[in-house]
Design a protein around this motif. Structure first.
Motif, PDB file in Angstrom:
ATOM      1  N   LEU A  26       0.899  -1.210  -0.059  1.00  0.00           N
ATOM      2  CA  LEU A  26       0.277   0.092   0.374  1.00  0.00           C
ATOM      3  C   LEU A  26       1.043   1.637  -0.242  1.00  0.00           C
ATOM      4  N   ARG A  27       2.345   1.517   0.652  1.00  0.00           N
ATOM      5  CA  ARG A  27       3.308   2.195   0.757  1.00  0.00           C
ATOM      6  C   ARG A  27       4.231   2.697  -0.513  1.00  0.00           C
ATOM      7  N   LYS A  28       4.531   1.653  -1.346  1.00  0.00           N
ATOM      8  CA  LYS A  28       5.089   1.560  -2.510  1.00  0.00           C
ATOM      9  C   LYS A  28       4.875   2.114  -3.319  1.00  0.00           C
ATOM     10  N   SER A  29       5.850   2.705  -3.774  1.00  0.00           N
ATOM     11  CA  SER A  29       5.644   3.616  -4.941  1.00  0.00           C
ATOM     12  C   SER A  29       5.981   3.530  -6.500  1.00  0.00           C
ATOM     13  N   PRO A  30       5.465   3.213  -7.270  1.00  0.00           N
ATOM     14  CA  PRO A  30       5.397   2.478  -8.891  1.00  0.00           C
ATOM     15  C   PRO A  30       7.211   2.451  -9.513  1.00  0.00           C
ATOM     16  N   GLY A  31       7.662   1.196  -9.437  1.00  0.00           N
ATOM     17  CA  GLY A  31       8.457   0.908  -9.397  1.00  0.00           C
ATOM     18  C   GLY A  31       9.454  -0.087  -8.714  1.00  0.00           C
ATOM     19  N   PRO A  32      10.681  -0.514  -9.253  1.00  0.00           N
ATOM     20  CA  PRO A  32      11.108  -1.114  -8.517  1.00  0.00           C
ATOM     21  C   PRO A  32      11.559  -0.873  -6.935  1.00  0.00           C
ATOM     22  N   LEU A  33      11.582  -1.619  -6.697  1.00  0.00           N
ATOM     23  CA  LEU A  33      11.725  -1.385  -4.325  1.00  0.00           C
ATOM     24  C   LEU A  33      13.531  -0.832  -4.486  1.00  0.00           C
ATOM     25  N   ALA A 151      11.677  -9.020  14.036  1.00  0.00           N
ATOM     26  CA  ALA A 151      11.048  -8.658  12.659  1.00  0.00           C
ATOM     27  C   ALA A 151       9.806  -7.640  13.004  1.00  0.00           C
ATOM     28  N   THR A 152       8.808  -7.399  14.229  1.00  0.00           N
ATOM     29  CA  THR A 152       8.752  -6.556  14.977  1.00  0.00           C
ATOM     30  C   THR A 152       9.283  -5.649  14.254  1.00  0.00           C
ATOM     31  N   TYR A 153      10.732  -5.608  15.252  1.00  0.00           N
ATOM     32  CA  TYR A 153      10.907  -3.461  15.477  1.00  0.00           C
ATOM     33  C   TYR A 153      12.054  -3.611  13.835  1.00  0.00           C
ATOM     34  N   GLN A 154      11.357  -4.519  12.545  1.00  0.00           N
ATOM     35  CA  GLN A 154      12.057  -3.981  11.543  1.00  0.00           C
ATOM     36  C   GLN A 154      11.039  -3.378  10.876  1.00  0.00           C
ATOM     37  N   PHE A 155       9.453  -4.320  11.291  1.00  0.00           N
ATOM     38  CA  PHE A 155       8.165  -3.932  10.947  1.00  0.00           C
ATOM     39  C   PHE A 155       8.139  -1.818  11.249  1.00  0.00           C
ATOM     40  N   SER A 156       8.002  -1.512  12.537  1.00  0.00           N
ATOM     41  CA  SER A 156       7.860  -0.660  12.913  1.00  0.00           C
ATOM     42  C   SER A 156       9.597   0.412  12.520  1.00  0.00           C
ATOM     43  N   ARG A 157      10.071   0.517  12.576  1.00  0.00           N
ATOM     44  CA  ARG A 157      11.546   1.168  11.194  1.00  0.00           C
ATOM     45  C   ARG A 157      10.742   1.651  10.029  1.00  0.00           C
ATOM     46  N   MET A 158      10.614   0.349   9.386  1.00  0.00           N
ATOM     47  CA  MET A 158       9.937   0.508   8.202  1.00  0.00           C
ATOM     48  C   MET A 158       8.886   1.728   8.108  1.00  0.00           C
ATOM     49  N   LEU A 159       8.123   1.440   9.341  1.00  0.00           N
ATOM     50  CA  LEU A 159       7.287   2.670   9.242  1.00  0.00           C
ATOM     51  C   LEU A 159       6.969   3.954   8.949  1.00  0.00           C
ATOM     52  N   PHE A 160       8.650   3.892  10.002  1.00  0.00           N
ATOM     53  CA  PHE A 160       8.099   5.129  10.974  1.00  0.00           C
ATOM     54  C   PHE A 160       9.827   5.464  10.534  1.00  0.00           C
ATOM     55  N   ILE A 161      10.894   5.362  10.435  1.00  0.00           N
ATOM     56  CA  ILE A 161      11.518   5.592  10.092  1.00  0.00           C
ATOM     57  C   ILE A 161      12.193   6.060   8.510  1.00  0.00           C
ATOM     58  N   LEU A 162      12.163   6.742   8.078  1.00  0.00           N
ATOM     59  CA  LEU A 162      12.155   7.049   6.661  1.00  0.00           C
ATOM     60  C   LEU A 162      13.821   7.033   5.914  1.00  0.00           C
ATOM     61  N   PRO A 163      14.385   7.152   4.430  1.00  0.00           N
ATOM     62  CA  PRO A 163      15.528   7.578   4.158  1.00  0.00           C
ATOM     63  C   PRO A 163      15.160   9.566   4.515  1.00  0.00           C
ATOM     64  N   LYS A 164      15.929  10.056   4.378  1.00  0.00           N
ATOM     65  CA  LYS A 164      15.068  11.586   3.777  1.00  0.00           C
ATOM     66  C   LYS A 164      15.860  12.229   2.463  1.00  0.00           C
ATOM     67  N   ASP A 165      16.615  10.847   1.727  1.00  0.00           N
ATOM     68  CA  ASP A 165      16.654  11.437   0.537  1.00  0.00           C
ATOM     69  C   ASP A 165      15.141  10.229  -0.058  1.00  0.00           C
ATOM     70  N   PRO A 166      14.316  11.084  -0.968  1.00  0.00           N
ATOM     71  CA  PRO A 166      13.120   9.651  -1.367  1.00  0.00           C
ATOM     72  C   PRO A 166      12.963   8.963  -2.234  1.00  0.00           C
ATOM     73  N   ARG A 167      15.085   8.999  -3.031  1.00  0.00           N
ATOM     74  CA  ARG A 167      15.468   7.846  -4.052  1.00  0.00           C
ATOM     75  C   ARG A 167      15.547   6.938  -2.804  1.00  0.00           C
ATOM     76  N   HIS A 168      15.744   6.505  -1.425  1.00  0.00           N
ATOM     77  CA  HIS A 168      16.084   5.391  -0.637  1.00  0.00           C
ATOM     78  C   HIS A 168      14.652   5.255  -0.239  1.00  0.00           C
ATOM     79  N   VAL A 169      13.694   5.918   0.273  1.00  0.00           N
ATOM     80  CA  VAL A 169      12.395   5.060   0.539  1.00  0.00           C
ATOM     81  C   VAL A 169      11.869   3.996   0.028  1.00  0.00           C
TER      82      VAL A 169
END
Length: 169
Positions: A26-33, A151-169
């Motif tokens: 649901l959060r993924k932008s178009p294109g590859p990961l 795994a739960t910790y990693q999930f929370s980081r995926m949701l709340f800790i995002l890179p500043k550069d949008p190319r890495h989100v």
């Protein structure tokens, strides 16, 4: 006898992996990961599916009529091997990701999580050497629980800790 809580751990693992996959889709932008997204998903799914398969392994061994004492040796050997291989990959891949997006990488947490996997290896080795006999199922469950926590910790980081550069989100 195989404790019922191993089945519960398998169910939680499946739920965590499934819910995580849905959120990512649901959060993924178009294109590859991105490399960061791939790393985070591999850590999350590696821990979740590792917990799931390893929690079901004692049931499989029991169904194959492996003696009870041998079940915990074999299951612990599988967990020890998985922890060594997966933990080594996390260290190598994590260091690479730390260079790409240092703003989201916390070395203290990285070493704490890596240390947790080392403890899992030590506990499984203790089961395999017979140092822990009657408590083997509970100690085995500690390793599985560690995988779920990571795994739960990693999930929370995926949701709340995002890179500043949008190319890495």
């Amino acid at each position: 006898m195989i404790p019922d809580f191993l089945q519960t751990i398998a169910e939680i693992s499946i739920g965590l992996a499934g819910f995580s996959g849905l959120i990512v889709a649901l959060r993924k932008s178009p294109g590859p990961l991105t490399e960061v997204q791939k790393f985070r998903l591999k850590v999350l799914f590696g821990n979740a599916f590792g917990a799931m398969f390893l929690s079901l392994l004692p049931y499989l061994l029991s169904a194959l009529h492996v003696p009870n004492a041998r079940i915990w040796f074999d299951a612990s050997a599988a967990m020890l091997g998985f922890s060594l291989i997966f933990g080594s990959w996390i260290v190598v891949a994590g260091r690479r990701i730390a260079r790409v997006v240092p703003e989201i990488f916390n070395w203290t947490i990285f070493y704490t999580l890596t240390g947790g996997h080392v403890v899992v290896v030590i506990l499984q080795a203790a089961i395999m050497t017979g140092f822990i006999d009657e408590r083997a199922p509970g100690v085995y469950a500690i390793g599985l629980t560690w995988y779920l926590m990571h795994a739960t910790y990693q999930f929370s980081r995926m949701l709340f800790i995002l890179p500043k550069d949008p190319r890495h989100v």
